[in-house]
Write an enzyme that holds these catalytic residues in place. Structure first.
Site, PDB file in Angstrom:
ATOM      1  CG  ASP A 144     -20.567 -85.722  26.464  1.00  0.00           C
ATOM      2  OD1 ASP A 144     -19.899 -84.818  25.931  1.00  0.00           O
ATOM      3  OD2 ASP A 144     -21.806 -85.671  26.579  1.00  0.00           O
ATOM      4  CG  ASP A 171     -18.255 -82.136  22.811  1.00  0.00           C
ATOM      5  OD1 ASP A 171     -18.540 -82.627  21.698  1.00  0.00           O
ATOM      6  OD2 ASP A 171     -19.085 -81.535  23.518  1.00  0.00           O
ATOM      7  CD  GLU A 172     -21.293 -85.991  22.522  1.00  0.00           C
ATOM      8  OE1 GLU A 172     -21.822 -87.123  22.528  1.00  0.00           O
ATOM      9  OE2 GLU A 172     -21.920 -84.951  22.234  1.00  0.00           O
TER      10      GLU A 172
END
Length: 410
Positions: free
Chosen positions: A10, A106-107
């Site tokens: 993350d 973003d993950e």
């Protein structure tokens, strides 16, 4: 399955971190990535540590963030840059495994079962991202995706957290119920009404009780809380097949009636329809999302008689859904439109004696002509007359402003 090693990586305040990397003068100052503050457009997508210390939260409306932190600096989102860093991040993880599943920009999850040592690769990934990209990530390690994601939330920023079968009761069960993936505000309220406030409370409650109050979702949560998630890490990328096309808009003023919504839905429908035509797709399902002035939201959807890429048909469907499902007890702050269950446009061109296909083809020709005029002379060179009724609402250019939404887990 017993030996699975799943990582959840993350990016820490990902959008804000990328902005600070390219704007070093902003370091040490309260900053957030968001939309147009003057137009009351959008929410906080990411914030710097300084803004966080002032009480600014991700998902907070921009005006609320300004109240928390009068000196905050808002940066407009630059999704091209975020996509670039997202790809670079996945290239680093791709050195270890090709089993990578995106969860937004973003993950992502990564299956390292063949390599085994999750703690070592969590450390290595964090160090490599920090040195090569100049940003940081937090990593959760577990034997399943649910707990891996839960772990990445526990040691932010630039940390890692390992959840094993042996330490679940000590590390996971004391956490708040809302920390579990899939537990939103509405579900949290229902759980609290049942006296269930921790993940352990969910795990130890008989599943039939959860099912009686939360229906099938109660069984899912019981399984998740007990680590009974065996869903695979499915390789994916941002170039994967598109599942839906949509836009939403936080309006510069509250929407007070159907006419206000009709103006905005018309603008959203034009954006979605144009993007569908560019992609050569049509949608079978129209979904609307509504958020009222107290930030309560819900979604409704409608299956169309025929797949479409026409703004006129998308707009008509949105108004049908609005009239059927909204009672106007509160004004609306934002609305969204999404076309789903997409099919190639060529598949839906089957002429019927009972349908006015020639009329639909003429309408599509008109809309494609409008697309061309806008590309040549600008979006506002031509617009439906309805958009001129309200200058604030009618200035919407959703296609230019559209936001990239994370792909959901479920």
């Amino acid at each position: 399955m017993n030996k699975r090693t799943i990582l959840h990586i993350d990016g820490d305040a990902f959008y804000a971190s990328v902005e600070l990397l390219h704007n070093p003068a902003l370091r040490g100052k309260p900053m957030a990535v968001g939309g147009d503050v003057e137009a009351r457009h959008g929410i906080v997508l990411a914030k710097s540590p300084e803004a966080k210390r002032c009480g600014v939260k991700t998902g907070m409306a921009l005006w609320q963030a300004r109240q928390c932190c009068p000196d905050i600096i808002f940066m407009p989102p630059n999704f091209e840059q975020y996509l670039r860093f997202s790809r670079l991040l996945r290239e680093i993880i791709g050195e270890y495994t090709d089993l990578i599943e995106s969860f937004g920009l973003d993950e992502c999850w990564a299956d390292l079962s063949l390599l085994g040592d999750g703690e070592y690769f969590a450390q290595r990934t964090r160090r490599q991202v920090r040195h090569e990209l100049g940003i940081t990530v937090s990593v959760g390690v577990s034997w399943n995706k649910i707990f891996a994601k839960l772990g990445s939330d526990q040691r932010k920023p630039d940390g890692q957290f390992i959840i094993t079968r042996e330490n679940v009761k000590q590390t996971v069960w004391p956490l708040p119920a809302e920390d579990l993936l899939g537990v939103g505000r509405a579900t949290t309220r229902k759980l609290h009404n049942l006296g269930l406030r921790t993940i352990g409370d969910i795990a130890t409650t008989p599943p039939e009780i959860l099912q009686s109050h939360l229906h099938k979702w109660g069984l899912y949560l019981h399984a998740f809380a007990n680590g009974l998630d065996d869903s695979p890490v499915t390789p994916s990328s941002h170039e994967r097949a598109i599942k839906s096309v949509g836009n939403s808009w936080t309006t510069p003023r509250d929407l007070l009636n159907e006419q206000d919504c009709h103006i905005v839905f018309t603008g959203l429908a034009e954006s979605v329809a144009e993007r569908l035509r560019e992609l050569g797709l049509c949608g079978k399902v129209v979904q609307i999302s509504l958020r009222d002035s107290e930030l309560h939201s819900f979604e409704r959807q409608l299956t169309l008689q025929k797949p479409t890429c026409l703004a006129s048909e998308l707009s008509a469907a949105t108004m049908q859904l609005l009239r059927a499902h909204y009672d106007w007890q509160k004004p609306l702050r934002s609305i969204g439109l999404r076309a789903a269950q997409l099919v190639p446009a060529i598949e839906q061109v089957q002429l019927s004696l009972f349908d006015d296909e020639q009329s639909r083809l003429r309408q599509e020709s008109i809309e494609r002509t409008v697309d061309g005029l806008r590309r040549r002379f600008g979006h506002h060179a031509i617009a439906p007359g309805l958009m001129g009724i309200d200058r604030q609402l009618g200035r919407l250019n959703a296609k230019a402003d559209h936001t990239i939404h994370p792909v959901g887990y479920f």
